[in-house]
Design a protein around this motif. Structure first.
Motif, mmCIF file in Angstrom:
data_model
loop_
_atom_site.group_PDB
_atom_site.id
_atom_site.type_symbol
_atom_site.label_atom_id
_atom_site.label_comp_id
_atom_site.label_asym_id
_atom_site.label_seq_id
_atom_site.Cartn_x
_atom_site.Cartn_y
_atom_site.Cartn_z
ATOM 1 N N ARG A 48 25.369 -17.174 18.851
ATOM 2 C CA ARG A 48 26.341 -16.088 19.049
ATOM 3 C C ARG A 48 26.247 -15.557 20.471
ATOM 4 N NH1 ARG A 48 25.834 -13.204 13.128
ATOM 5 N NH2 ARG A 48 27.453 -14.477 12.184
ATOM 6 N N VAL A 52 29.259 -15.710 23.324
ATOM 7 C CA VAL A 52 29.785 -14.537 24.028
ATOM 8 C C VAL A 52 29.688 -14.739 25.535
ATOM 9 C CG1 VAL A 52 29.373 -12.104 24.537
ATOM 10 C CG2 VAL A 52 29.333 -12.904 22.181
ATOM 11 N N ASP A 55 32.446 -17.170 26.462
ATOM 12 C CA ASP A 55 33.821 -16.671 26.281
ATOM 13 C C ASP A 55 34.107 -15.449 27.148
ATOM 14 O OD1 ASP A 55 34.193 -18.635 24.461
ATOM 15 O OD2 ASP A 55 34.247 -17.330 22.701
ATOM 16 N N VAL A 56 33.210 -14.486 27.137
ATOM 17 C CA VAL A 56 33.487 -13.219 27.809
ATOM 18 C C VAL A 56 32.968 -13.216 29.236
ATOM 19 C CG1 VAL A 56 33.150 -10.723 27.760
ATOM 20 C CG2 VAL A 56 33.453 -11.985 25.627
ATOM 21 N N LEU A 181 23.795 -9.243 26.205
ATOM 22 C CA LEU A 181 25.070 -8.885 25.579
ATOM 23 C C LEU A 181 25.545 -7.530 26.079
ATOM 24 C CD1 LEU A 181 24.529 -10.030 21.891
ATOM 25 C CD2 LEU A 181 26.310 -10.822 23.444
ATOM 26 N N VAL A 185 29.117 -7.536 27.683
ATOM 27 C CA VAL A 185 30.193 -7.049 26.805
ATOM 28 C C VAL A 185 30.440 -5.555 26.985
ATOM 29 C CG1 VAL A 185 31.027 -6.924 24.442
ATOM 30 C CG2 VAL A 185 29.605 -8.839 25.144
ATOM 31 N N ALA B 94 38.902 -12.521 30.080
ATOM 32 C CA ALA B 94 38.239 -13.629 29.398
ATOM 33 C C ALA B 94 37.997 -13.311 27.926
ATOM 34 C CB ALA B 94 36.913 -13.928 30.082
ATOM 35 N N VAL B 95 38.248 -12.066 27.521
ATOM 36 C CA VAL B 95 37.981 -11.720 26.129
ATOM 37 C C VAL B 95 39.039 -12.370 25.245
ATOM 38 C CG1 VAL B 95 37.698 -9.846 24.480
ATOM 39 C CG2 VAL B 95 36.993 -9.519 26.844
ATOM 40 N N PRO B 96 38.627 -13.225 24.296
ATOM 41 C CA PRO B 96 39.633 -13.888 23.461
ATOM 42 C C PRO B 96 40.369 -12.878 22.575
ATOM 43 C CG PRO B 96 37.376 -14.435 22.737
ATOM 44 C CD PRO B 96 37.242 -13.583 23.960
ATOM 45 N N VAL B 135 34.381 -8.772 19.491
ATOM 46 C CA VAL B 135 33.283 -9.539 20.107
ATOM 47 C C VAL B 135 31.947 -8.836 19.855
ATOM 48 C CG1 VAL B 135 32.275 -10.268 22.317
ATOM 49 C CG2 VAL B 135 34.702 -10.620 21.889
ATOM 50 N N ILE B 136 31.943 -7.505 19.997
ATOM 51 C CA ILE B 136 30.702 -6.743 19.787
ATOM 52 C C ILE B 136 30.215 -6.908 18.350
ATOM 53 C CG2 ILE B 136 29.725 -4.405 19.691
ATOM 54 C CD1 ILE B 136 31.515 -3.674 22.093
ATOM 55 N N ASP B 138 31.020 -9.324 16.146
ATOM 56 C CA ASP B 138 30.679 -10.723 15.859
ATOM 57 C C ASP B 138 29.347 -11.134 16.482
ATOM 58 O OD1 ASP B 138 32.966 -11.025 14.448
ATOM 59 O OD2 ASP B 138 34.003 -12.304 15.902
ATOM 60 N N SER B 139 29.040 -10.538 17.650
ATOM 61 C CA SER B 139 27.829 -10.950 18.354
ATOM 62 C C SER B 139 26.584 -10.370 17.701
ATOM 63 C CB SER B 139 27.886 -10.482 19.809
ATOM 64 O OG SER B 139 27.770 -9.067 19.854
ATOM 65 N N LEU B 141 25.614 -7.465 18.269
ATOM 66 C CA LEU B 141 25.054 -6.499 19.223
ATOM 67 C C LEU B 141 24.963 -5.118 18.590
ATOM 68 C CD1 LEU B 141 24.199 -5.900 22.144
ATOM 69 C CD2 LEU B 141 26.581 -5.474 22.690
#
Lengths: 210, 210
Positions: A48, A52, A55-56, A181, A185, B94-96, B135-136, B138-139, B141
């Motif tokens: 994961r 990230v 992707d990010v 992260l 992020v 870049a954030v999907p 993203v946060i 899913d990761s 974090l």
């Protein structure tokens, strides 16, 4: 779990998982037989993180490798490990290296004023700050670097909050994952919130002005 | 001043100045003769802005054109002009685009909680916030979007400060230049200060931890 389950759970393809194992970015699964390996929660977490960063953060594989290497040097303190990770994550910035002695001195002055006494005197980020100050002065946006004073307690509070989220009771790998992260992020999160706040404050001030 | 002086003063080449004039990004100088034109402070300011956007923001010429067009529609309020500029400056992130109904609702909840009542219900930035929240989550974090609460007053103070720097007594072009420079350059400044603060706070917490 099997590699296919790992792929489903993380959204990373089986081919990419195998590539990360070959590159040393992910530890191999526990061998069950010649063709079967077992993966666990640590693999899920690591994948994961890698996802990230790809992707990010658009972090290249070489930098990912440097992150993993930093985690594995167990003689280093967590602080040193974080420092290496930050160096690896430093994207080539678009700010031209235009600093001079004056702006470099202003950068040091800002760090002093903020009370960030633990920042190394030769930290590359000080040079970067000087480059940005040069752009600000050259653009005529501000002739007053003292303007930075307004930001310092706010940024300090944000950074302190973010570091407080990292649980020192966890293992090094987990701390590293949380730091990386957060760096990538939450930086995006912060700029996004700032744009929303700009829209609000612009409306308050300039909705009638033509 | 002559075009060569303008080039020296702004660090933008004569060829690029001519290109900007052809593209409508810079108004032509006042004609003195068939081959000579006179440029003034407004040209200097505009060129410095264009230079920063090119160097720091990596803003493409099409977006620069949209910025200039937004300045010229004099029926629009300054707030509307700023909104158009922000849309033009939105870099492809870049954030999907991975948001779902849940994260979109969380994004709205954060904006409400911040008290940013003037943000349009259909502002694209709300979608972007939802993507980042996805993203946060899913990761792994954070499982707690309430964590955002700590950021909101800090970000609100930063944005309010930045908008307060824009002098409403100036002409539209100048206000636009200040807003755009602030958006691009001060965003870099903020992230740079945050990295410096991270180094300090990491040292305070983790310099002994192995």
């Amino acid at each position: 779990m099997r590699i296919s389950e790992l792929a489903d759970l993380t959204g990373v393809s089986v081919a990419t998982i195998k590539y990360y194992v070959r590159e040393g970015l992910l530890s191999p699964g526990r061998k069950l037989s010649e063709r079967l390996a077992d993966y666990d929660d640590r693999h899920v977490r690591r994948l994961r993180l890698l996802r990230v960063l790809r992707d990010v953060g658009a972090v290249p594989v070489g930098a990912l490798k440097a992150l993993v290497d930093a985690t594995q040097d167990r003689s280093a303190t967590v602080h040193d490990m974080f420092g290496k990770a930050c160096d690896a994550l430093r994207v080539e910035t678009a700010v031209p290296a235009s600093r001079d002695d004056h702006t470099r001195a202003l950068a040091d002055q800002i760090v002093d004023q903020a009370g960030w006494t633990k920042v190394r005197p030769d930290a590359p980020e000080r040079d970067h700050l000087a480059d940005i100050i040069k752009v600000i002065l050259d653009s005529g946006l501000s002739t007053d670097p003292e303007g930075a004073a307004a930001y310092l307690p706010l940024v300090d509070a944000i950074a302190a909050y973010e570091l407080d989220q990292i649980d020192a009771g966890q293992d090094r790998e987990t701390m590293m994952e949380q730091m990386v992260l957060g760096q990538v992020v939450l930086g995006e999160f912060l700029l996004c919130l700032r744009r929303l706040a700009h829209e609000h404050h612009s409306a308050l001030r300039f909705a009638e002005r033509r």
